[in-house]
Design an enzyme around this catalytic site. Structure first.
Site, PDB file in Angstrom:
ATOM      1  N   LYS A  83      41.291  37.250  28.090  1.00 41.37           N
ATOM      2  CA  LYS A  83      40.796  37.980  29.303  1.00 41.37           C
ATOM      3  C   LYS A  83      40.975  39.376  28.788  1.00 41.37           C
ATOM      4  O   LYS A  83      41.869  39.771  28.173  1.00 41.37           O
ATOM      5  CB  LYS A  83      41.568  37.733  30.467  1.00 41.37           C
ATOM      6  N   SER A 158      39.824  36.491  39.151  1.00 41.03           N
ATOM      7  CA  SER A 158      39.271  37.407  38.399  1.00 41.03           C
ATOM      8  C   SER A 158      39.002  37.247  37.059  1.00 41.03           C
ATOM      9  O   SER A 158      38.263  37.768  36.414  1.00 41.03           O
ATOM     10  CB  SER A 158      40.121  38.620  38.550  1.00 41.03           C
ATOM     11  N   SER A 182      44.170  34.300  39.982  1.00 36.94           N
ATOM     12  CA  SER A 182      42.889  34.687  39.080  1.00 36.94           C
ATOM     13  C   SER A 182      42.843  33.595  37.795  1.00 36.94           C
ATOM     14  O   SER A 182      41.850  33.708  37.277  1.00 36.94           O
ATOM     15  CB  SER A 182      43.093  36.137  38.554  1.00 36.94           C
TER      16      SER A 182
HETATM   17  N1  GLN Z   1      42.037  37.533  44.191  1.00 37.01           N
HETATM   18  C1  GLN Z   1      43.181  38.084  43.978  1.00 37.01           C
HETATM   19  C2  GLN Z   1      43.450  39.468  44.114  1.00 37.01           C
HETATM   20  O1  GLN Z   1      42.173  39.913  44.223  1.00 37.01           O
HETATM   21  C3  GLN Z   1      44.005  37.264  42.787  1.00 37.01           C
HETATM   22  C4  GLN Z   1      43.758  38.401  41.562  1.00 37.01           C
HETATM   23  C5  GLN Z   1      44.389  37.987  40.430  1.00 37.01           C
HETATM   24  O2  GLN Z   1      45.098  36.979  40.460  1.00 37.01           O
HETATM   25  N2  GLN Z   1      44.405  38.837  39.455  1.00 37.01           N
HETATM   26  O3  GLN Z   1      44.098  39.993  44.342  1.00 37.01           O
END
Ligand code: GLN
Length: 483
Positions: A83, A158, A182
């Site tokens: 990532k 994400s 994410s």
């Molecule tokens: N969707 C969650 C957020 O926006 C998780 C994001 C993540 O795990 N980086 O906070």
């Protein structure tokens, strides 16, 4: 070289055998993966940068080493992606944001250093919602990523590019990052496996922080066994991250085949409520039946503070994020922008460099931490976090593992919910309580061959018990896919 190489299906474990028996060379496998990326990228947009030169150099070294007869690691010569929140010397590291668009890393993240030591082949850095803020892959400065199993759908986020890349065969595994789901969300939406390890199991050194007390680094793979193999190589104490745990890293693959007879699975009743998509419920219950047939006992449990988890997660998470993003000012980090004085320069750099979602979180997070409101919001959220931890620990005195759907819904269409931030935050209902508690969780596709309705089941285990997740996940796969 085998002309039947199917990169969509090829696992790390199988590729390692092929490399070992010289059916294929690391260079051939890398070239094949690069070809696949070139073919799929115009449509999918899973990568922010493809590190072709690094990949070819590393694979050449692995081939040379193998030719000497020396024993190599299970990841040697295997192409993987990161990532784009992990620093790798000389590569662009953008966190999916405009403000870091021109940032080039000057050091390696620990996770990358460990994969280099295992002689892994870095093939590229993947697209993501900017700074990890999102669940759909639509909040990247580099454009949305599409779901390779159905390109009208979001891939989840994400770690959207990581999920998509693994699902289409652009590298055999990816390292995602999970602050509140994410890794697990894109794993569920792309029908692959994703592990959020225990907080502190994998070093965060060199990862661009979202929320430092939640952030977890873990593998996204095509099989549970692969997740075990990758975790083995990236886990462990790191002097550069004081929050990493001291406990020894177990030989994870040794636990895969343990019998599930008499093991107890808890189904928290708060996760099987009205908002749950009926198809998701049905598929999860089918998975539960598989476990019953494997000898496990199913017990209904209760996690009563689940309804407060989203609020608590977001308050603490974005409070930490607002503080972590303070360094992105166009002076210390981030693209410099003109201005009459310092404060205008900073205002312009942040105004241009952050997207709406980042601005929303910085503002709400700063507010929640501000004098006069911190007790009402931040402190209260931390109290809920304590309660969540307490109820998870007491649940684990009754059961070996907790099973829930990973996501309450099927993947939405691209663009469908992008302007509805509240709906998107609610989508995280089942993943977010895990991070404040710090326990590990694994998302396993209920049926990876069903591309019309990708559903992941989430398995949650006590702290530092990843081997239990691998055991349950692997035996499920074995039962469901064995032909
Ligand atoms: N969707 C969650 C957020 O926006 C998780 C994001 C993540 O795990 N980086 O906070």
């Amino acid at each position: 070289m085998s002309n039947t190489l199917d990169l969509v299906k090829l696992t790390v474990a199988d590729a390692a055998k092929m490399l070992d028996s010289k059916q294929i060379s690391a260079t051939e496998l890398t070239q094949e993966s690069l070809r696949c990326i070139k073919a799929r990228e115009p449509e999918i947009n899973a990568f922010i940068s493809v590190t072709e030169e690094i990949a070819l150099t590393r694979s050449k070294h692995v081939d040379a080493d193998r030719a000497t007869g020396k024993a190599l690691s299970a990841l040697a010569g295997i192409p993987y992606s990161l990532k784009d929140v992990y620093n790798v010397v000389g590569t662009k590291t953008t966190a999916g944001s405009k403000i870091l668009e021109s940032y080039t890393s000057v050091y390696d993240a620990t996770v990358e250093r460990k994969l280099q030591e295992a002689q892994g082949v870095l093939i590229g850095k993947t697209n993501c919602d900017s700074f990890g803020f999102g669940s759909t892959g639509e909040h990247s400065a580099f454009g949305p990523t599409k779901n390779p199993i159905n390109t009208t759908l979001v891939p989840g986020g994400s770690s959207s590019g990581s999920g998509a890349a693994v699902a289409y065969g652009g590298g055999l595994y990816s390292i995602g990052e999970d602050t509140g789901g994410s890794i697990r969300c894109p794993a569920a939406f792309c029908n692959i496996v994703g592990l959020k390890p225990t907080y502190g199991r994998v070093s965060r050194y060199g990862a661009i922080a979202y929320a430092s007390s939640y952030d977890s680094i873990g593998p996204m793979t095509k099989s549970v066994q692969d997740a075990a193999i990758v975790l083995q190589h990236i886990a462990g104490k790191d002097p550069y991250d004081a929050t990493t745990g001291e406990s020894a890293v177990p030989e994870y693959t040794a636990y895969l085949e343990n019998s599930l007879h008499g093991k107890k699975i808890g189904l928290p009743k708060e996760y099987f409520v009205d908002g749950l998509d009926p198809l998701v419920r049905q598929k999860i219950m089918q998975a539960v039946e598989v476990y019953t047939s494997l000898g496990a006992e199913i017990i209904e449990i209760s996690l009563p503070n689940t309804e407060h988890a989203i609020a608590a997660y977001y308050i603490v998470g974005i409070s930490e994020a607002s503080s972590n993003l303070g360094r992105m000012d166009g002076i210390r980090f981030g693209t410099e922008v003109e201005g009459k004085n310092w404060s205008e320069k900073i205002k312009n750099a942040r105004g241009i460099g952050f997207n709406d979602e980042a601005k929303r979180r910085i503002m709400v997070g700063t507010y929640a931490l501000s004098a006069g409101y911190a007790d009402q919001f931040y402190k209260k959220a931390q109290q809920v976090r304590k309660l969540l931890k307490k109820e998870f620990l007491s649940a684990f005195s009754l059961v070996d593992i907790i099973l829930t759907p990973t996501m309450p819904v099927l993947p939405p269409k691209i663009g469908e919910d992008v302007n509805d931030p509240l709906k998107l935050w609610l989508m995280d209902a089942f993943t977010v309580s895990v991070n404040p508690v710090g326990v590990p969780a694994l998302s396993v596709p209920v049926d990876k061959n069903d591309v019309s309705a990708p559903v992941g089941m989430q398995l949650i285990a006590p702290h530092f018990k990843e081997e239990v997740l691998f055991n349950f996940g692997h035996l499920y796969e074995k039962e469901v896919y064995a032909s």
